[in-house]
Scaffold this active site. Structure first.
Site, mmCIF file in Angstrom:
data_model
loop_
_atom_site.group_PDB
_atom_site.id
_atom_site.type_symbol
_atom_site.label_atom_id
_atom_site.label_comp_id
_atom_site.label_asym_id
_atom_site.label_seq_id
_atom_site.Cartn_x
_atom_site.Cartn_y
_atom_site.Cartn_z
ATOM 1 N N HIS A 154 0.821 -1.207 0.000
ATOM 2 C CA HIS A 154 0.000 0.000 0.000
ATOM 3 C C HIS A 154 0.858 1.262 0.000
ATOM 4 C CE1 HIS A 154 -3.559 2.316 0.245
ATOM 5 N NE2 HIS A 154 -4.288 1.476 0.951
ATOM 6 N N ASP A 395 -9.894 -11.836 -15.800
ATOM 7 C CA ASP A 395 -9.735 -13.009 -16.666
ATOM 8 C C ASP A 395 -8.313 -13.086 -17.205
ATOM 9 O OD1 ASP A 395 -9.878 -15.029 -18.501
ATOM 10 O OD2 ASP A 395 -11.369 -14.064 -19.792
#
Length: 451
Positions: A154, A395
């Site tokens: 982060h 995907d």
């Protein structure tokens, strides 16, 4: 569930990349600077075998790191508990694992420590300048299904940047070209530059959050056992909440746009948490809200800005007032906090942090240095929205996921709102509370929608 780690690889950029040191912005270096986990589950596809999937991931990841080269670098501590990024192409870690369970056995996908082994293990005893910024784990189930999990720093990216990277990596894995090249210019947020002025706003997000009345510290609250819950809101339930909040607005408030899904669901969560925790009426409570500033800056940041571009703001109130007032009153508090965030406010935040001699008190770095930043648990709450982020449909060439979820959170008061996997407008609230408060929270969460 037993998970065996079988192999791991250090994946480096496929081509030579820019090499050097990058100054991080103040937004990169404050609050969470550890790794953020997410996980995607995929059902078995007969045309693929594990070796092929691993090779696809390694090859495409290596290509993606050419464009997103900061992720292949390493962080470094400098004076004042500040960080800088060494872009040295050291690489990221990809791990292959195998579970002794079937994917269908994981029906609830709860935020449970039982699933810890499905996520990459980040060893924070390693010096930060040796610690990869991205870990990826592919776990194969006995049924042939797989889980693909990530732990990403982060200190280098926020949620939008992380998901943007995953999306572009997936495109490369499918054999498609990169759609959008990332913007690596952190000077757009004045990274590495001196403070140009004093802050012009009050920044409550850097103040110590309220304590429980009668308590002098958070030590007892930190020790209490926590539990995660994932609560679904159907599209109809979300609309019921919005209708309740918008119909109850005053004439003056009704002149503004109607309350958003995030505003009303966040208000609903805050009210339910106050009720479930059983506070005294006058108990002060803070709600921490993360706001994306890409479109709020003047000029706006590119959508492809690769880094942290979020500002925390605080909504405040008395717990009894939050719990007993109508939903629209709490939604108004949420909106007023969000509306504070402008380009001027963001720049004031930057100036505030640049003038601090030491940033450690504003960092959640306990994993690195065995010390903790601010505690946002009882009586406080932090709600992050993934509603508008492209979290679904990742995907890599073997189809879209059947389920995705945030990683394991252990801290009281952590909450994420994300779209349901069906993509039908329903939402999931992933929240961690003290074990003693979870059942009551869930009860109020659904009862209050029907009232």
């Amino acid at each position: 569930m037993k998970v065996i780690l079988k192999n791991h690889w250090v994946v480096k950029p496929a081509e030579a990349t820019w090499n050097g040191t990058v100054s991080l912005s103040e937004f990169d270096q404050t609050f969470a600077v550890t790794h953020v986990p997410t996980i995607y589950y995929y059902k078995y596809f007969q045309d693929f075998v594990t070796d092929e999937i691993i090779e696809t991931l390694k090859t495409s990841l290596s290509k993606a790191l050419v464009y997103f080269y900061p992720l292949a670098g390493r962080l470094r501590w400098i004076n004042g508990s500040r960080l800088e990024l060494d872009c040295d192409a050291s690489g990221v870690v990809l791990t292959e694992a195998e579970a002794d369970a079937k994917l269908d056995n994981l029906t609830d996908f709860l935020l449970s420590p039982d699933y810890n082994s499905l996520f990459p293990r980040v060893d924070y005893t390693v010096p930060i300048d040796e610690l990869p910024l991205l870990f990826v784990q592919l776990t194969k189930f006995q049924c042939g299904g797989i889980a693909l999990s990530f732990a990403i720093s982060h200190a280098v990216v926020d949620g939008q940047s992380a998901l943007y990277f995953f999306s572009e990596w997936a495109r490369l894995a499918r054999g498609e070209p990169l759609m959008f090249a990332p913007c690596h210019d952190r000077k757009l947020l004045r990274a590495g530059e001196p403070a140009v002025a004093s802050p012009t706003f009050e920044h409550l997000q850097f103040n110590t959050p309220p304590l429980l009345i009668g308590k002098s510290s958070t030590e007892n609250e930190k020790k209490k056992e926590t539990k995660g819950a994932m609560l679904k809101l159907t599209k109809l339930q979300v609309e019921i909440l919005r209708e309740k909040a918008n119909q109850g607005r005053s004439i003056e408030d009704s002149k503004e746009r109607s309350y958003t899904r995030y505003e009303v669901v966040t208000a609903h969560i805050w009210r339910c948490a106050c009720k479930a925790r059983g506070h005294k009426f006058e108990q002060p409570t803070n709600l921490c809200i993360c706001v994306n500033i890409r479109k709020k800056m003047d000029p706006p940041l590119p959508n492809t800005y690769f880094g942290n571009a979020i500002v925390d703001v605080i909504a405040t109130g008395a717990s009894g007032d939050i719990a007993s007032s109508p939903l629209e009153c709490t939604a108004k508090r949420v909106r007023e906090a969000i509306n504070m965030v402008t380009s001027d406010y963001a720049n004031s935040t930057i100036n505030f942090l640049k003038k601090q001699e030491d940033l450690s008190i504003y960092q959640d770095i306990h994993a690195f240095r065995n010390k903790e930043g601010p505690f946002y648990g009882n009586p406080n709450l932090g709600v992050i929205s993934w509603i508008s982020l492209p979290v679904l449909g990742l995907d890599f060439g073997w189809g879209k996921e059947t389920h995705m979820s945030p990683g394991i959170h252990e801290y009281d008061g952590d909450c994420v709102i994300l779209p349901e996997n069906e993509g039908d407008g329903s939402l999931t609230v992933a929240i961690v509370l003290q074990l003693a408060h979870v059942d009551a929270f869930e009860k109020f969460f659904y009862e209050d929608i029907e009232c």
